[in-house]
Design a protein around this motif. Sequence first.
Motif, PDB file in Angstrom:
ATOM      1  N   LYS B  68       0.828  -1.205   0.000  1.00 56.78           N
ATOM      2  CA  LYS B  68       0.000   0.000   0.000  1.00 56.78           C
ATOM      3  C   LYS B  68       0.865   1.258   0.000  1.00 56.78           C
ATOM      4  O   LYS B  68       0.670   2.164  -0.813  1.00 56.78           O
ATOM      5  CB  LYS B  68      -0.918   0.006   1.231  1.00 56.78           C
ATOM      6  N   SER B  69       1.829   1.296   0.922  1.00 55.97           N
ATOM      7  CA  SER B  69       2.687   2.483   0.990  1.00 55.97           C
ATOM      8  C   SER B  69       3.461   2.647  -0.303  1.00 55.97           C
ATOM      9  O   SER B  69       3.696   3.766  -0.760  1.00 55.97           O
ATOM     10  CB  SER B  69       3.686   2.353   2.130  1.00 55.97           C
ATOM     11  N   THR B  70       3.844   1.534  -0.880  1.00 58.32           N
ATOM     12  CA  THR B  70       4.619   1.622  -2.113  1.00 58.32           C
ATOM     13  C   THR B  70       3.795   2.283  -3.209  1.00 58.32           C
ATOM     14  O   THR B  70       4.309   3.102  -3.972  1.00 58.32           O
ATOM     15  CB  THR B  70       5.082   0.223  -2.534  1.00 58.32           C
ATOM     16  N   PHE B 112       2.761  11.283   5.262  1.00 50.63           N
ATOM     17  CA  PHE B 112       3.453  10.032   5.561  1.00 50.63           C
ATOM     18  C   PHE B 112       2.784   9.268   6.685  1.00 50.63           C
ATOM     19  O   PHE B 112       2.110   9.816   7.542  1.00 50.63           O
ATOM     20  CB  PHE B 112       4.917  10.311   5.872  1.00 50.63           C
ATOM     21  N   GLN B 113       3.052   7.951   6.626  1.00 51.99           N
ATOM     22  CA  GLN B 113       2.451   6.997   7.540  1.00 51.99           C
ATOM     23  C   GLN B 113       2.623   7.380   9.013  1.00 51.99           C
ATOM     24  O   GLN B 113       1.700   7.291   9.799  1.00 51.99           O
ATOM     25  CB  GLN B 113       3.092   5.635   7.277  1.00 51.99           C
ATOM     26  N   ASP B 114       3.815   7.834   9.345  1.00 57.01           N
ATOM     27  CA  ASP B 114       4.152   7.940  10.756  1.00 57.01           C
ATOM     28  C   ASP B 114       4.415   9.402  11.140  1.00 57.01           C
ATOM     29  O   ASP B 114       5.428   9.967  10.760  1.00 57.01           O
ATOM     30  CB  ASP B 114       5.416   7.088  10.986  1.00 57.01           C
ATOM     31  N   ALA B 196      -2.730  10.042   1.543  1.00 58.98           N
ATOM     32  CA  ALA B 196      -2.596   9.922   2.996  1.00 58.98           C
ATOM     33  C   ALA B 196      -2.289   8.474   3.331  1.00 58.98           C
ATOM     34  O   ALA B 196      -3.151   7.608   3.212  1.00 58.98           O
ATOM     35  CB  ALA B 196      -3.875  10.380   3.676  1.00 58.98           C
ATOM     36  N   ASP B 197      -1.041   8.231   3.742  1.00 58.63           N
ATOM     37  CA  ASP B 197      -0.613   6.857   4.018  1.00 58.63           C
ATOM     38  C   ASP B 197      -0.828   6.542   5.487  1.00 58.63           C
ATOM     39  O   ASP B 197      -0.083   6.993   6.344  1.00 58.63           O
ATOM     40  CB  ASP B 197       0.868   6.723   3.639  1.00 58.63           C
ATOM     41  N   GLU B 198      -1.823   5.758   5.759  1.00 60.35           N
ATOM     42  CA  GLU B 198      -2.162   5.381   7.137  1.00 60.35           C
ATOM     43  C   GLU B 198      -2.032   6.569   8.085  1.00 60.35           C
ATOM     44  O   GLU B 198      -1.233   6.541   9.015  1.00 60.35           O
ATOM     45  CB  GLU B 198      -1.272   4.231   7.609  1.00 60.35           C
ATOM     46  N   PRO B 199      -2.790   7.604   7.859  1.00 65.60           N
ATOM     47  CA  PRO B 199      -2.592   8.805   8.670  1.00 65.60           C
ATOM     48  C   PRO B 199      -3.020   8.613  10.122  1.00 65.60           C
ATOM     49  O   PRO B 199      -2.719   9.457  10.945  1.00 65.60           O
ATOM     50  CB  PRO B 199      -3.452   9.853   7.965  1.00 65.60           C
TER      51      PRO B 199
HETATM   52 MG   LIG Z   1       2.745   1.178   4.734  1.00 63.94          MG
END
Ligand SMILES: [Mg+2]
Lengths: 540, 351, 325, 326, 325
Positions: B68-70, B112-114, B196-199
């Motif tokens: 997913k992030s990719t 970003f995710q984190d 929005a990556d796993e916000p």
């Molecule tokens: Mg990810």
Amino acid sequence: ACGDSPNDNKNAANGGKVDFLSIGMPNGTVTENNNPFIGTSAGASLGYRWMIYEPLGQWNNTKPSEPLTPWLASEIKWSADYKTVDLVIRDGATWSDGKPLTAEDVVFTHTMIKGNEALNIFAIPYESITADGNKVKMTFKTSQFTTHHKVIGQTPIVPKHIWEKIADPATDTIKEPVGSGPYVLKSFSQQATILTARESGYWGTKPAVKELRYTSFADNNAQATALSSGASEWSFVFIPNYQQTFVAKDPEHFKVWAPGVLGIHGLYINTTKKPFDDPKLRQAMNMVINRNDIFVQAEAAYFHPEIKSVTGLPEGAGDAYIADEYKGKTFSVDAPGAKKLLEESGYKYDGTKLLDKSGKPVTIKLTDPGPWSDYQTTLEIIKSNLAEIGIEATVEKPNQNIWDANVQKGDFEATLRWTNGGSTPFDIYQTVMDGDLYKPLGTAAQQGNFGRFQSPEATAALKAYSNATDETARKTALATIQKIFVEQAPMLPVGSDNVGGAYSTKNWVGWPSDADSYAPLQPTQAGALTVVLKLQPANS
Amino acid sequence: MTSIPDAKAPADEVVLEAIGLTKHFPVRRRLRDLFSNRHDAVHAVDDVNLTLRRGQVVALVGESGSGKSTVARLLAQLYPRTGGDIRLHGESTRVKAGTAFRRYCARVQMIFQDPFASLNPVHTIRYHLTRSLKVHGNAGSTDAELEQALHALLERVALTPPERYLDKFPHELSGGQRQRVAIARALGAEPEALLADEPVSMLDVSIRLGILNLLRDLKERLNLAILYITHDIASARYFADQTMVMYAGRMVEGGDSETVTQSPAHPYTRLLIESAPDPDRLTGAAEAADDDRGNGEPPSLIHPPSGCRFHPRCPSAMPRCSTDLPVPLQIGDAPGHWAACWLYDTEEVAK
Amino acid sequence: MSEPVIEIRNLNVDYGLGDQAVHAIRDVSLTLHRGEVLGLAGESGSGKSTLAYGMTRLLPPPGVITGGEVIYHPEKGDPYDVLSLTDRQLQAFRWAETAIVFQGAMNSLNPVHKISTQLTDVLRAHDPKMSENSRNARAREMLKLVGIAPDRMDAYPHQLSGGMRQRVMIGMALILQPQVVIMDEPTTALDVVMQRQILGQLVELRERLGFSVIFITHDLSLLVEFSNRIAIMYGGRIVEEAPAAAIYRDALHPYSSGLLGSFPALRGPRRELTGIPGSPPDLKGMPSGCSFHPRCPKAFEPCSSKIPVLTPHGDRSVACWLVES
Amino acid sequence: MKYFLQRVSFYLFTAWAAITLNFLIPRMIPGDPVQALVTKYQGQLSSQAIDSLYVLFGLNKDANLWEEYVSYWKQLLTGDLGLSFTFFPTPVSEIISSSLPWTLLLVGITTVISFLLGTGLGVLAGWRRGSWTDGLLPVTTFLSSVPYFWLGIIAIYLLTGPDSFFPSSGGFDAGLVPAFDQYFIPSAIQHSLLPALTILISSVSGWILSMRNMMVTVSSEDYITVAHAKGLSDRRVAMSYAARNALLPNVSGFALSLGFIVGGTLLVEIVFSYPGVGFQLFQALGASDYPLMQGIFLIITISVLVANLLADIAYLLLDPRTRKEG
Amino acid sequence: MTASAVTMEQVAPVAAPAKRQRFRFVANKKAAAGLLILAIYGILAVIGPWITPYDPGARGDDLVQPPSAEHWMGTTHLGQDVFSQLLEGTRSVMFVGFFAGIVATVLSVIIGVTAGYVGGKTDEVLSALSNVFLVIPALPLIIIITSTLDNAEDWLIALVIGLTSWSWNARVLRAQTLSLRRRDFVEAARATGERTWRVITFELLPNLTAVIASGFVGTVIFAVLSEITLAFIGVTSATTWNWGTILFWAQGQQALAQNAWWWFVPAGLAIAVLGTALALVNFGIDEFVSPRLRSAGKTKIKTNTGRTVRMRIGFTPVIRKEPLP
Ligand SMILES: [Mg+2]
Ligand SMILES: Nc1ncnc2c1ncn2[C@@H]1O[C@H](COP(=O)(O)OP(=O)(O)OP(=O)(O)O)[C@@H](O)[C@H]1O
Ligand SMILES: Nc1ncnc2c1ncn2[C@@H]1O[C@H](COP(=O)(O)OP(=O)(O)OP(=O)(O)O)[C@@H](O)[C@H]1O
Ligand SMILES: [Mg+2]
């Protein structure tokens, strides 16, 4: 446990009487090389080559003008012009492999040197070398008056039957040396080289010292430490404040003897640099150098014996050569006199600052490599001496290689350096003043005359001295040389070399001394063998 | 921010489109591979199609490591792609760095995710936001205008009063606040699409909700196209218009969020939804019968299973599944609902 | 309800001492009964982990237990206070009576030792007389129990997937058949499929072996599904404790209901989500009175001045003035 | 295969560049070995010898740098390191082989002891923080900053003397011949004590500090807490869990420090007249002895490269994560 | 949906940041002590040459005299004042140390960070370069290079030391940069549209400060020891004094064998104290960077009742006192 260990006899040595002598030199590590002709060999660096190989005659550096003591040659006769020498080779001398030593061996040795530039370290111009029975005759292209002691006293004789098989005598490390001397090599390690006395066959008296242990120490400090702890019994090394650091450790046994020889150290002045091209200025400088301070503070009051005579010749060894004109004339520190001299010759003072004739302040750079701490101390002292007559000196400490190159190229203002040494004052004066060695600024002068001193008169006198065939001619020439040296002051002499050493009488006695200066006391000199042969156990 | 870009544009206009997007990461070789000529690669994303429309949220769900992030990073052009195409307003783009890349950034921004990692710990919030405004020329020309723009940004993400946050360092903020700063930074570029990556995955339930509400609000007010990546399917249902399901680097199902979550078609989607915790289920009622299903490990992406990548774990796998790669098939119940599963192949059904 | 296994009484835990101290756990009392799963929920930073580590004295510096008792009721024999044990007794008590499964399995397993070593060294430490072979047999048995092929015994942690590592940890926790297993967010790093697998297995094992579980997570839906009772923490205190179903249906404390109103449901009708306004309190500057009152939509007069105490109401307890009055 | 070749060529390139630099750098020194030799003897060697020395050393022929470089490589590839000037005509390889063992033994063993001791104390200091071990730190910090040659000289002054057990210099007793027997070995050990102690004192604290810091870092890892929770004995947690993991970074540091054995302790060998390679290098520097310098640099280069390799291998062995998957 | 974004406003007071992070470094006792010593050395480096009681090179009449009222640290064999030499030498030591440190640090940052960030061919080339410099033995190299200089002035020596000692730090920085390069905040900065040089200088470098700083401190120690070693073996500037020069003279004159400890000992101690100060600063940096070391710094704590408790990992101390009010 290990029955055949080479160290098994160590216990025997410990069991009461000491039958060995520990000799040390501060020359860094050594590698196994017993070639007596190569200066980089362990044999040369530690001096044991002279315990294995012997010269034709023994030269006593402390009495340079005396004739050489016959050694392998029982008779040594030079012609008046010193171009021919006649030798009679001793009977009864044998090589350590049992073969007899003959005139053939002598001829072989010198012929080998003649034909191999790499071996001819004294650059002797041989002409012919012939044997006739037990007689040997050598002729030379030029007079050998100033180098005869090298031909006879500093050239080891090697066995023909072994050396003729050596492909390149200059690069062979001679792992198993066979010589005519009283000792043979027992073992070699980087730490110590051990020589034992020959069981039989030595032509002279058998030495009392059964074993010689040569150790090479990393530097002066290590050597001095070893001396004061008793680990070394004999060495030639600079010991700062030797009274306290060495002698005081065992005043009864620890001794130092440092006789001067015909080789000196002094401040070379670049005579091409203004205003130092002016002899008057150099003279004035000569007048303020406190040689006693240097002797005491820089040379620990023994190592480079103070030069007192204005001719630059050391006390003792040089006495016989001082011209009548200068007999008894000694240096004394005379700052007012120097100032007066300067002012008379057109120098002025700006306060305490000396101005040269063009009105510029006189400054001088004194250079010598950093690690030579006695030289550095000397320079510091000279610096403060010069300040007394208003010359501002700075001390520079270039790396030794750079210093070498600069001194040879004439790229310096003043530097403390040595001269060659020899059996006559010739080497000293030649190094300083010989016009034949002159090279223009920028070209390396390897042999001498670093200060670019130009005096045709001096050059001629030097030539006359070395080629003279009688004493009076030599004396006149030398007087001329000395006059120039004193008046022009191309180099300000400071101290002389010594061939002495530090030693301990705890186990062995019979060392040379002022009272009986029968030989040099420096373990690397050819004459060291004479010393070893004279030693006797202390408690016998 | 003074104007909303292209606010008049039709709401369903396609902003960003991925066609056959593929990404393989070369594998670090180990000692024993030194002598072989193998060139292994992680098949992180294979042949992914995706369309982001203005004013719509597309959710991307799937298990951890499914790529997913990719996908998001590919869309943001942070990774060069192995294959396929990315179209911005229908125009194929491939930018790596330099001006072209910055121009692309201005239109597509990523969150970003984190939130704990994506803010530089040594810079203040002011720095982060100022840079974002300045790089894209939204900072105005005077200090006052910049200040005003900063305040507007922070207010938009509900960090009020702005003065309180501007000069803080990231570590002085809570996770939710940080996440909002990250969103504000993305908004500073005035983008058209937001990735929005796993916000919210790192956040607490109550804070989570705040962020999701904020994103929804922004979508509506700014008419943004949003890609919402998560593995919390419930939040996809709640928040996204469309939901896509990814498994082992491939899209396996897609469609209207409500449909996908309420009547999942692909066996993997079903497994996913059944696995999600459900408070309405009775305590301890973990179906032991379920155990044989979906058990087993996620597949290796270096040597992905042939055919359908889910077949080794699939309870209804057919022989065909291990050989033929399934194609997206229309599912009858709702328009736009599809699944890449041979179960829905009409011929298969007919059999 | 069955008899208690662990009774925590007025536990206080600080980080640091003196003025610097952060009071992370304040006056917490909690009882775990034999055979039950007790869920512990609350926002992050509310002290859940601190409670778990504190009751076993495993808090790293600068954690200090400043008061309270943890009474353990062994299967046979008299109850005793865990906090008063000597170091040696504590070593013997640990793992044999209470075992802990931590959040990150990767970090819980020593990366340089094989998992077999890590499984058997517990046995060696607690039963030195056990033979090498029986230790290995037991380790193998435990691995089988948690669904890992025993031939993975000699694998290193990094050679296992996240889920397998977590299962190894669970197996390790059960190897001495402890009375209590504490699980601190054991599945947050895993995806839902794996999470369900592991929890399913755990529930099954608990039924077979009969230990009690303290289960910590902030995923309420998970808790409601898996635990018997739930305790909700806020600001270092327990604000509500009740049977799982009761809380889910009808949370008494406004914070609990806020939490329950914050997560979207996957199934059923779309619910309205309320959320909790504001952000968690700073432990250093706790609000006076009820620490939740600044965020509480129903706060009234006594909330800002007096601290509510956890008082029982039937089979549940709650600390809220709203319920008191 | 391509990757493998890449790695190998990277290492080869490093070696080539280092060796080329090793060739060039000594030649930057002005002056030549003959001058250096004459100067070394300050008048004891007459300047008449200069010409013959040029012939002896083979320096009378002019060769340009490039030709020298080519012939240097030719020599190297045939395993010939040339003849030393300082110890003419001893081959460089002979000098190195006779001095290298001394360095390797003295510095090598000391490095190992220092590492073991330092690591051990570091484990203690890191694990038992708050106990007496805390007192170790200021002392070791101070000792690690003391120039070790200074320490060595003071040790010589204070501890050696005519009646002292400690000899002040050398590698073994002057009366002995190197041999593996009951006389030589104790003597060699006795001579190595002071230099070893000097190196030990000034290097051990580095290990203590890094190990302690690693212990402290590792102590807060979760698996340590788990180990405690498992009720393992304190010793087992400290050794098998904390120390075992904390050791990893130190091990590669240790391997690298092995690479610096040869070049790193020049002054100790000088101060103690120890017959090792460092001292030879120092002499070679003073004597413009390029062949010897090159030879020793080559040894150092190779040992650092090998140490790098060792570090990799050690890591591979100690850290299962870097091992190939089974 | 009722909880709109706007209601998500902060209610709880945001704790005022008590101290800005940057001053915490000085609060570290070790670092403060180190900095204090360094400051004293720094002041002496500046004013030392002006406050020397004697010209350090001037000869006097008291040769090798022990410390006395006139000569606080005695005299040399030339009657020079050792104390003056020590004071005068401080400047050179500090100058060389810091100048070399700066040169090496700048080089290592440029090479290490570029290699790490840019990667690819550039990385290969730069890594090879630093490997080559790592492989070449530094001290002999410095000796050789300085020996080719006509007059080894301080700044030249410093330059040579700096130019030969950057490689280790460059390697460390490269590794660190590699790990930072893939961090989200760097990617995020890139995704914001920042230019490469800005990413390196404003995003990466500030995060490398600690590594750079401790590398710098390490190089300074190395440079000081190198300079002193060089001076000790006689490679030194002609005109300036440093502590190595003092040791060189003392050793050349066998000061210790002459029992002139005052000549040999103080310079060595001065070096050791400088080294210790730098090491202390380094600790400070380490602990500043690694919060783990920082929080683990305090190991003994005093309770209110005056009892001392040792913090131990795995065994949380229990201090029972009056329950909190
Ligand atoms: Mg990810
Ligand atoms: N830079 C990279 N190099 C090599 N492999 C990578 C890289 N980035 C990701 N991968 C691999 O690609 C696959 C997909 O990763 P990705 O991060 O996209 O997953 P994800 O779906 O976002 O997972 P999560 O939910 O855990 O964030 C994983 O197997 C991962 O290991
Ligand atoms: N070393 C410490 N020093 C000071 N405060 C600490 C320390 N460790 C934890 N705390 C504080 O103690 C409180 C409780 O932390 P704890 O880890 O128990 O929370 P939690 O409920 O487990 O949160 P999460 O759900 O995020 O795991 C937190 O507010 C935290 O900030
Ligand atoms: Mg927690």
